[in-house]
Design a protein around this motif. Structure first.
Motif, PDB file in Angstrom:
ATOM      1  N   ALA A  36      11.546  -2.359  10.327  1.00  0.00           N
ATOM      2  CA  ALA A  36      12.743  -2.894  10.969  1.00  0.00           C
ATOM      3  C   ALA A  36      13.968  -2.575  10.119  1.00  0.00           C
ATOM      4  CB  ALA A  36      12.591  -4.400  11.158  1.00  0.00           C
ATOM      5  N   SER A  37      15.039  -2.169  10.762  1.00  0.00           N
ATOM      6  CA  SER A  37      16.199  -1.648  10.039  1.00  0.00           C
ATOM      7  C   SER A  37      16.918  -2.681   9.177  1.00  0.00           C
ATOM      8  CB  SER A  37      17.182  -1.010  11.014  1.00  0.00           C
ATOM      9  OG  SER A  37      17.604  -1.962  11.964  1.00  0.00           O
ATOM     10  N   ASP A  38      16.932  -3.937   9.576  1.00  0.00           N
ATOM     11  CA  ASP A  38      17.664  -4.950   8.817  1.00  0.00           C
ATOM     12  C   ASP A  38      16.772  -5.768   7.892  1.00  0.00           C
ATOM     13  OD1 ASP A  38      19.977  -4.145  10.056  1.00  0.00           O
ATOM     14  OD2 ASP A  38      19.851  -5.657  11.641  1.00  0.00           O
ATOM     15  N   ALA A  39      15.541  -5.354   7.708  1.00  0.00           N
ATOM     16  CA  ALA A  39      14.592  -6.121   6.894  1.00  0.00           C
ATOM     17  C   ALA A  39      14.275  -5.383   5.600  1.00  0.00           C
ATOM     18  CB  ALA A  39      13.305  -6.357   7.674  1.00  0.00           C
ATOM     19  N   ILE A  40      13.795  -6.136   4.634  1.00  0.00           N
ATOM     20  CA  ILE A  40      13.277  -5.549   3.397  1.00  0.00           C
ATOM     21  C   ILE A  40      11.770  -5.470   3.533  1.00  0.00           C
ATOM     22  CG2 ILE A  40      12.943  -5.878   0.914  1.00  0.00           C
ATOM     23  CD1 ILE A  40      15.625  -7.467   0.977  1.00  0.00           C
ATOM     24  N   LYS A  41      11.240  -4.274   3.426  1.00  0.00           N
ATOM     25  CA  LYS A  41       9.790  -4.068   3.447  1.00  0.00           C
ATOM     26  C   LYS A  41       9.458  -3.146   2.287  1.00  0.00           C
ATOM     27  CE  LYS A  41       5.895  -2.523   6.252  1.00  0.00           C
ATOM     28  NZ  LYS A  41       5.479  -1.821   7.479  1.00  0.00           N
ATOM     29  N   ASN A  42       8.791  -3.687   1.283  1.00  0.00           N
ATOM     30  CA  ASN A  42       8.467  -2.875   0.113  1.00  0.00           C
ATOM     31  C   ASN A  42       6.966  -2.773  -0.120  1.00  0.00           C
ATOM     32  OD1 ASN A  42       8.169  -5.506  -0.762  1.00  0.00           O
ATOM     33  ND2 ASN A  42       9.909  -5.446  -2.162  1.00  0.00           N
ATOM     34  N   SER A  43       6.192  -2.962   0.929  1.00  0.00           N
ATOM     35  CA  SER A  43       4.740  -2.771   0.833  1.00  0.00           C
ATOM     36  C   SER A  43       4.416  -1.291   0.993  1.00  0.00           C
ATOM     37  CB  SER A  43       4.031  -3.567   1.933  1.00  0.00           C
ATOM     38  OG  SER A  43       4.388  -3.066   3.204  1.00  0.00           O
ATOM     39  N   GLN A  44       3.188  -0.925   0.653  1.00  0.00           N
ATOM     40  CA  GLN A  44       2.720   0.431   0.878  1.00  0.00           C
ATOM     41  C   GLN A  44       2.099   0.496   2.272  1.00  0.00           C
ATOM     42  OE1 GLN A  44       1.954  -0.566  -2.896  1.00  0.00           O
ATOM     43  NE2 GLN A  44       4.029  -0.192  -2.314  1.00  0.00           N
ATOM     44  N   VAL A  45       2.468   1.522   3.020  1.00  0.00           N
ATOM     45  CA  VAL A  45       1.953   1.672   4.376  1.00  0.00           C
ATOM     46  C   VAL A  45       1.252   3.016   4.481  1.00  0.00           C
ATOM     47  CG1 VAL A  45       2.507   1.680   6.828  1.00  0.00           C
ATOM     48  CG2 VAL A  45       3.894   0.327   5.254  1.00  0.00           C
ATOM     49  N   LYS A  46       0.008   2.965   4.967  1.00  0.00           N
ATOM     50  CA  LYS A  46      -0.761   4.165   5.244  1.00  0.00           C
ATOM     51  C   LYS A  46      -1.150   4.108   6.710  1.00  0.00           C
ATOM     52  CE  LYS A  46      -2.140   4.483   0.499  1.00  0.00           C
ATOM     53  NZ  LYS A  46      -3.148   4.273  -0.495  1.00  0.00           N
ATOM     54  N   PHE A  47      -1.728   5.179   7.207  1.00  0.00           N
ATOM     55  CA  PHE A  47      -1.961   5.268   8.642  1.00  0.00           C
ATOM     56  C   PHE A  47      -3.352   5.803   8.948  1.00  0.00           C
ATOM     57  CE2 PHE A  47       2.433   5.840   7.548  1.00  0.00           C
ATOM     58  CZ  PHE A  47       3.052   4.888   8.335  1.00  0.00           C
ATOM     59  N   VAL A  48      -3.887   5.343  10.081  1.00  0.00           N
ATOM     60  CA  VAL A  48      -5.205   5.774  10.530  1.00  0.00           C
ATOM     61  C   VAL A  48      -5.184   5.831  12.055  1.00  0.00           C
ATOM     62  CG1 VAL A  48      -6.137   3.413  10.526  1.00  0.00           C
ATOM     63  CG2 VAL A  48      -7.687   5.354  10.278  1.00  0.00           C
ATOM     64  N   ARG A  49      -5.883   6.808  12.619  1.00  0.00           N
ATOM     65  CA  ARG A  49      -5.985   6.880  14.081  1.00  0.00           C
ATOM     66  C   ARG A  49      -7.115   5.961  14.549  1.00  0.00           C
ATOM     67  NH1 ARG A  49      -2.489  10.485  16.081  1.00  0.00           N
ATOM     68  NH2 ARG A  49      -1.973  12.269  14.768  1.00  0.00           N
ATOM     69  N   LEU A  50      -6.896   5.368  15.697  1.00  0.00           N
ATOM     70  CA  LEU A  50      -7.842   4.407  16.232  1.00  0.00           C
ATOM     71  C   LEU A  50      -9.247   4.986  16.352  1.00  0.00           C
ATOM     72  CD1 LEU A  50      -8.528   1.664  17.483  1.00  0.00           C
ATOM     73  CD2 LEU A  50      -7.693   2.548  19.675  1.00  0.00           C
ATOM     74  N   PHE A  51      -9.386   6.234  16.829  1.00  0.00           N
ATOM     75  CA  PHE A  51     -10.724   6.783  17.087  1.00  0.00           C
ATOM     76  C   PHE A  51     -11.602   6.799  15.847  1.00  0.00           C
ATOM     77  CE2 PHE A  51      -8.488  10.765  16.027  1.00  0.00           C
ATOM     78  CZ  PHE A  51      -9.378  11.357  15.138  1.00  0.00           C
ATOM     79  N   SER A  52     -11.001   6.906  14.666  1.00  0.00           N
ATOM     80  CA  SER A  52     -11.818   7.022  13.453  1.00  0.00           C
ATOM     81  C   SER A  52     -12.396   5.685  12.982  1.00  0.00           C
ATOM     82  CB  SER A  52     -11.016   7.682  12.336  1.00  0.00           C
ATOM     83  OG  SER A  52      -9.912   6.896  11.990  1.00  0.00           O
ATOM     84  N   ILE A  53     -11.856   4.571  13.482  1.00  0.00           N
ATOM     85  CA  ILE A  53     -12.361   3.257  13.060  1.00  0.00           C
ATOM     86  C   ILE A  53     -12.690   2.345  14.236  1.00  0.00           C
ATOM     87  CG2 ILE A  53     -11.163   3.338  10.842  1.00  0.00           C
ATOM     88  CD1 ILE A  53      -9.126   1.316  12.116  1.00  0.00           C
TER      89      ILE A  53
END
Length: 179
Positions: A36-53
């Motif tokens: 979100a543009s007005d928020a502070i987000k300093n976590s690490q984000v990784k990504f996965v496609r649904l089919f693999s899990i």
């Protein structure tokens, strides 16, 4: 506003959490986070496609659709195999300040539901999920292995991690534009 602010349910045990995390880590892909543009987000984000899990998280997906059918009744698009999910890791000092997940930019679709699965393997302090509906409300019982589902237009935040690490898998359920 519907009477149910959110729904929380325990779905997975510790061994299942470890298996899901292992599969996610084996299947990570490159993608870009759009906090979100007005928020502070300093976590690490990784990504996965649904089919693999998908076969590992069927109870989570079923829970999300059941919550919608029982409490919200939103028109939702089908989840496709290529849907990209966010795997969020919050460590000490990290947080995500007040924000909404709804995307107002598209003329044809909206994010209707935010669905989070707590995949933390270790104990952590802080990292509480809060929703805002006329007042700040802490989401209770969002423990490792539990899922929470709430409307994406609700303002929410994750408080700062004080000790340990918090991991969640996020699925946003899209549907036709609200009318």
């Amino acid at each position: 506003m519907r009477e149910n602010l959110c729904s929380v349910m325990p779905l997975f045990n510790r061994d299942q959490i470890k298996n899901i995390n292992t599969e996610i880590k084996k299947n990570l892909i490159n993608a870009k986070d759009n906090p979100a543009s007005d928020a502070i987000k300093n976590s690490q984000v990784k990504f996965v496609r649904l089919f693999s899990i998908q076969k590992y998280i069927v109870p989570f997906i079923d829970f999300a659709f059941n919550v919608n059918n029982t409490h919200y009744g939103f028109d939702l698009f089908q989840l496709t195999a290529n849907k990209i999910l966010n795997y969020n890791s919050y460590n000490v000092g990290e947080e995500y300040t007040w924000h909404i997940d709804a995307d107002m930019k598209s003329p044809i679709r909206d994010v209707k539901l935010t669905c989070l699965l707590n995949l933390s393997e270790e104990k952590y302090d802080g990292g509480d999920l809060y929703l805002f509906n006329h007042k700040e409300v802490k989401v209770e019982n969002f423990e490792p292995g539990s899922a929470v589902v709430f409307p994406s237009f609700l303002n929410h935040r994750v408080s700062e991690i004080l000790k340990g690490s918090r991991n969640t898998l996020a699925i946003w359920m899209w549907g036709p534009k609200f009318r």
